[in-house]
Design an enzyme around this catalytic site. Structure first.
Site, PDB file in Angstrom:
ATOM      1  N   ASP A 471      47.984 -17.236  13.371  1.00 31.97           N
ATOM      2  CA  ASP A 471      48.847 -17.344  12.193  1.00 31.97           C
ATOM      3  C   ASP A 471      49.631 -16.049  11.973  1.00 31.97           C
ATOM      4  O   ASP A 471      49.314 -14.989  12.540  1.00 31.97           O
ATOM      5  CB  ASP A 471      47.932 -17.634  10.985  1.00 31.97           C
ATOM      6  CG  ASP A 471      48.622 -18.399   9.875  1.00 31.97           C
ATOM      7  OD1 ASP A 471      49.864 -18.478   9.882  1.00 31.97           O
ATOM      8  OD2 ASP A 471      47.907 -18.903   8.986  1.00 31.97           O
ATOM      9  N   ASP A 541      53.343 -26.179   6.538  1.00 36.05           N
ATOM     10  CA  ASP A 541      52.222 -26.274   5.595  1.00 36.05           C
ATOM     11  C   ASP A 541      52.393 -27.488   4.690  1.00 36.05           C
ATOM     12  O   ASP A 541      51.489 -27.837   3.939  1.00 36.05           O
ATOM     13  CB  ASP A 541      52.157 -25.013   4.722  1.00 36.05           C
ATOM     14  CG  ASP A 541      51.289 -23.937   5.351  1.00 36.05           C
ATOM     15  OD1 ASP A 541      50.711 -24.198   6.425  1.00 36.05           O
ATOM     16  OD2 ASP A 541      51.189 -22.842   4.777  1.00 36.05           O
TER      17      ASP A 541
HETATM   18  C1  DGJ Z   1      48.943 -20.446   6.495  1.00 41.71           C
HETATM   19  C2  DGJ Z   1      48.718 -21.635   7.382  1.00 41.71           C
HETATM   20  O1  DGJ Z   1      49.910 -22.322   7.571  1.00 41.71           O
HETATM   21  C3  DGJ Z   1      47.624 -22.513   6.800  1.00 41.71           C
HETATM   22  O2  DGJ Z   1      47.472 -23.669   7.566  1.00 41.71           O
HETATM   23  C4  DGJ Z   1      46.375 -21.714   6.750  1.00 41.71           C
HETATM   24  O3  DGJ Z   1      45.943 -21.404   8.049  1.00 41.71           O
HETATM   25  C5  DGJ Z   1      46.576 -20.441   5.946  1.00 41.71           C
HETATM   26  N1  DGJ Z   1      47.708 -19.700   6.411  1.00 41.71           N
HETATM   27  C6  DGJ Z   1      45.359 -19.572   5.981  1.00 41.71           C
HETATM   28  O4  DGJ Z   1      45.548 -18.377   5.364  1.00 41.71           O
END
Ligand code: DGJ
Length: 719
Positions: A471, A541
């Protein structure tokens, strides 16, 4: 051979396209043509007999040649070309930023050269190399065209070498430049914001300079580097369509300028977030940019890009079935508890989900987003017997294990930051700005990259991890590397990316059996640079299927479905309503499928439904990963998203109709499956109903529903 070099003409052929440059007086390569295959006598003439006032010309050739109105293969700032130019190089000693790189020689070879430190396309290819020299700065410019015949893609980048004794500074670097004739064009770009990334927009290109760019240090949720330039009348099936992309994940510039002599299109690092000092004997490589053309409309240009990304960019995962994950994030967020995680794994395994992914919150003091980022040690209170033992227990449930990491960032409240406050991007005396309570590590500093290698190595050593979710959750501000010397501070963002790519390459070697899924708060780095190292990318997300269709539709213009990680979630109560759960699943099969909700809190029947969904998805997964994709309806315009996918001999077809608005007038939509073979009979694998290919071509009729969230798919196989 797809490259031919003659004294007065250099041409490149791919399966369906032709690219031609003309040598004026054998010395000046001028862009002549890029488009469908045509014969010699159909090639346009260079209008050199029309001198223009106010266009500076060379003494030696008289008024007929001017950089101001000839189409260029690459253009230089300050020497008579008043359009946006590709390369601007400052001679620090003289203060001049004028250059004139004169063509010196051309040659071609099979294969390609490595671009040191950067991701680039690979596979069966040939390369054309044009070499130019600027006498005054004594620098050499190497221009590369790598030709992927089968996928109709030409990749471009350049290398600049300082052979003289002066210090030079590159102030603008565009990897690809294409001059098209005057005409009526539209621009298709993928714009958005966090949670709504890559929505497709089509706008007329008016006269003037248009810049699509990111200054965020990442390719961004806001403006994706991919774009198309298409004929005003082009549609999915017909018309000229040119598509472009950049194999890079940092700040970029796509520049499109319509002026007196046509359209100039460029893609590269740009001139705002980049400069690069070139000392005596040093050289610089630009990242690679790619382009394709189709006379068969926007849909075919997308399919060219899909084929190219699958065969030349993505790690070799073409025919491998993908993991179906259950991810912990939307279920528990940071509230990681070992027993709950094991229960998740156990329940997930019973449904056919094959990988359990523990997301953020498992390390250091990371109980929320305020602390612990950077400290890659499993929290002892959460895993008293250690991470290895926990992972063993997960495996004993009959399921694979995946884990979340965010290596490039740090919370100020972390042991790493306390030990090394000098390891984050910060400018001089100012406090660096926070975003999600975190700061950006200085990946331009090799010591930081080496530290991360050691730290991740130690954390995961000997643990059987099958999947990593990498991430990156903020953009760069105060983007100055404390490590770089003053005269190189402008290189921070470029060198940051070199550091990130170095870490990715190391990571993939160190954990060769684990699949890597990329993520940046969803799809904030959904680009060809990241795809080089990641099998798939977390698309967004936003898991609300009704909105998600816009993101998936937009992404499909430049990126194959196999990259688009899609989860069924419970963000809108889908798991409490069978119809919604079905809709969410129909939306999610636009890419590798996964799930993301609290599996311990759903009714047993939901788990039965999931098992059936997985069985269904696996039955046509190959189509999703490798098939030819056709857009039928645009959710922004039509109130619904529809598409179909076929295999290469059109004996298998998956069709999707996904509503994103309620339609009280119950409009009848006709989904025409143009690629069905008229002479074949196709069986619906659910109802066993037989439809002829001719009937599919005439179209499936579907009546819009009054419910907003309504979706239906059909899977046909030829009898
Ligand atoms: C952003 C990601 O897009 C989410 O799916 C998740 O992993 C969070 N970060 C965790 O902090």
């Amino acid at each position: 051979m797809s490259i031919s070099i003659l004294t007065d003409r250099i041409s490149i052929e791919t399966k369906n396209t032709l690219y031609v440059m003309q040598m004026l007086d054998g010395v000046l390569p001028i862009h002549l043509y890029y488009g469908k295959k045509i014969s010699e006598d159909q090639l346009p003439a260079i209008a050199i007999d029309k001198p223009r006032s106010f266009s500076p010309y060379f003494k030696i050739n008289g008024k007929k040649y001017s950089f101001d109105n000839l189409k260029q293969e690459i253009s230089f700032y300050g020497y008579g070309d008043f359009r946006a130019t590709a390369l601007r190089v400052l001679d620090i000693t003289s203060g001049s930023d004028v250059t004139n790189y004169k063509f010196n020689r051309a040659n071609s070879f099979s294969g390609r050269k490595e671009i040191l430190g950067l991701p680039y396309s690979e596979g069966k290819c040939e390369t054309l190399e044009l070499v130019y020299e600027d006498e005054v700065t004594q620098s050499e410019l190497y221009l590369y065209y790598t030709v992927f015949f089968d996928t109709d893609v030409i990749a471009r980048y350049f290398v600049l070498k300082n052979n003289g004794n002066k210090e030079l500074k590159i102030l603008k670097a565009m990897s690809l430049s294409l001059d098209l004739p005057d005409g009526e064009y539209d621009l298709i770009s993928l714009r958005g914001k966090y949670n709504y990334e890559r929505t497709a927009h089509r706008d007329p290109i008016y006269g003037g300079n248009h810049r699509i760019m990111s200054r965020r240090g990442s390719s961004s949720h806001h403006f994706n580097p991919f774009f198309m330039v298409v004929d005003r009348n082009a549609d999915e099936e017909t018309g000229d369509a040119y598509a472009f992309n950049f194999v890079y994940s940092g700040s970029f510039l796509d520049e499109i300028e319509l002026g007196q002599d046509g359209l100039r299109i460029m893609t590269g690092l740009g001139d705002e977030c980049f400069s690069y000092l070139l000392k005596q004997g040093e050289s610089f490589s630009s990242p690679e940019a790619v382009m394709t053309y189709s006379e068969k409309g926007i849909g075919q240009a997308s399919r060219n890009m899909h084929n190219f990304v699958r065969s030349s960019i993505l790690p070799d995962s073409r025919d491998k079935k993908r993991p179906i994950v259950l991810n912990s994030w939307e279920a528990v967020y940071f509230d990681i508890d070992q027993q709950v995680m094991l229960d998740f794994a156990e329940e997930a395994a019973k449904t056919g989900i094959d990988t359990f992914v523990m997301d953020d919150g498992w390390f250091g003091a990371r109980r929320n987003d305020k602390a612990g980022l950077g400290d890659w040690t499993p929290t002892p209170e959460l895993f008293p017997e250690g991470l290895a033992k926990f992972v063993e227990k997960v495996h004993s449930k009959g399921i694979n294990f995946g884990i979340w990491i965010e290596p490039e960032m740090v919370n100020p409240d972390s042991d790493l930051y306390r030990a090394h406050p000098e390891w984050v991007l910060r400018d001089g005396g100012r406090e660096p700005l926070l975003s999600r309570n975190q700061l950006v590590l200085d990946m331009a500093n090799p010591e930081v990259v080496e530290y991360l290698k050691k730290s991740l190595d130690k954390c995961f050593d000997g643990i059987d991890i099958n999947y990593f979710k990498w991430d990156m959750n903020r953009n760069m501000s105060n983007a100055i590397s404390p490590y770089l010397p003053v005269e190189r501070k402008g290189e921070t963002q470029y060198r940051y990316m070199l550091g990130v790519y170095d870490l990715f390459r190391w990571f993939k070697k160190r954990f060769p059996d684990a699949m890597l899924e990329n993520c940046s708060g969803g799809g904030g780095r959904y680009d060809l640079g990241m795809m080089k190292y990641s099998t798939q990318i977390w698309t967004s997300d936003n898991t609300e299927a009704k909105y998600r269709v816009h993101i998936q539709h937009g992404s499909s213009y430049g990126y194959p479905m196999s990259t688009m990680s899609c989860h069924v979630s419970n963000c809108h109560g889908q798991c409490e309503d069978e119809r919604m759960l079905d809709y969410c699943f129909r939306v999610a099969i636009n890419g590798p499928l996964g799930y993301e909700f609290n599996i311990l809190k759903v009714e047993p029947k939901v788990k039965d439904i999931i098992s059936k969904q997985i069985e269904e998805y696996r039955s046509y997964e190959k189509l999703i990963l490798n098939g030819d994709f056709y857009r039928l309806k645009n959710p922004t315009v039509d109130g619904c998203y529809a598409y179909y996918i076929t295999n290469s001999d059109q004996t298998e077809i998956l069709i999707a109709y996904l509503q994103n608005n309620s339609d009280p007038s119950e409009t009848e939509h006709i989904l025409k499956i143009f690629s069905a073979k008229a002479e074949l009979n196709y069986r619906n694998t659910v109802t066993n109903e037989i439809l002829s290919g001719a009937a599919l071509r005439a179209g499936i009729k579907v009546k819009a529903d009054t419910a907003e969230r309504y979706g239906i798919t059909w899977h046909f196989v030829a009898e």
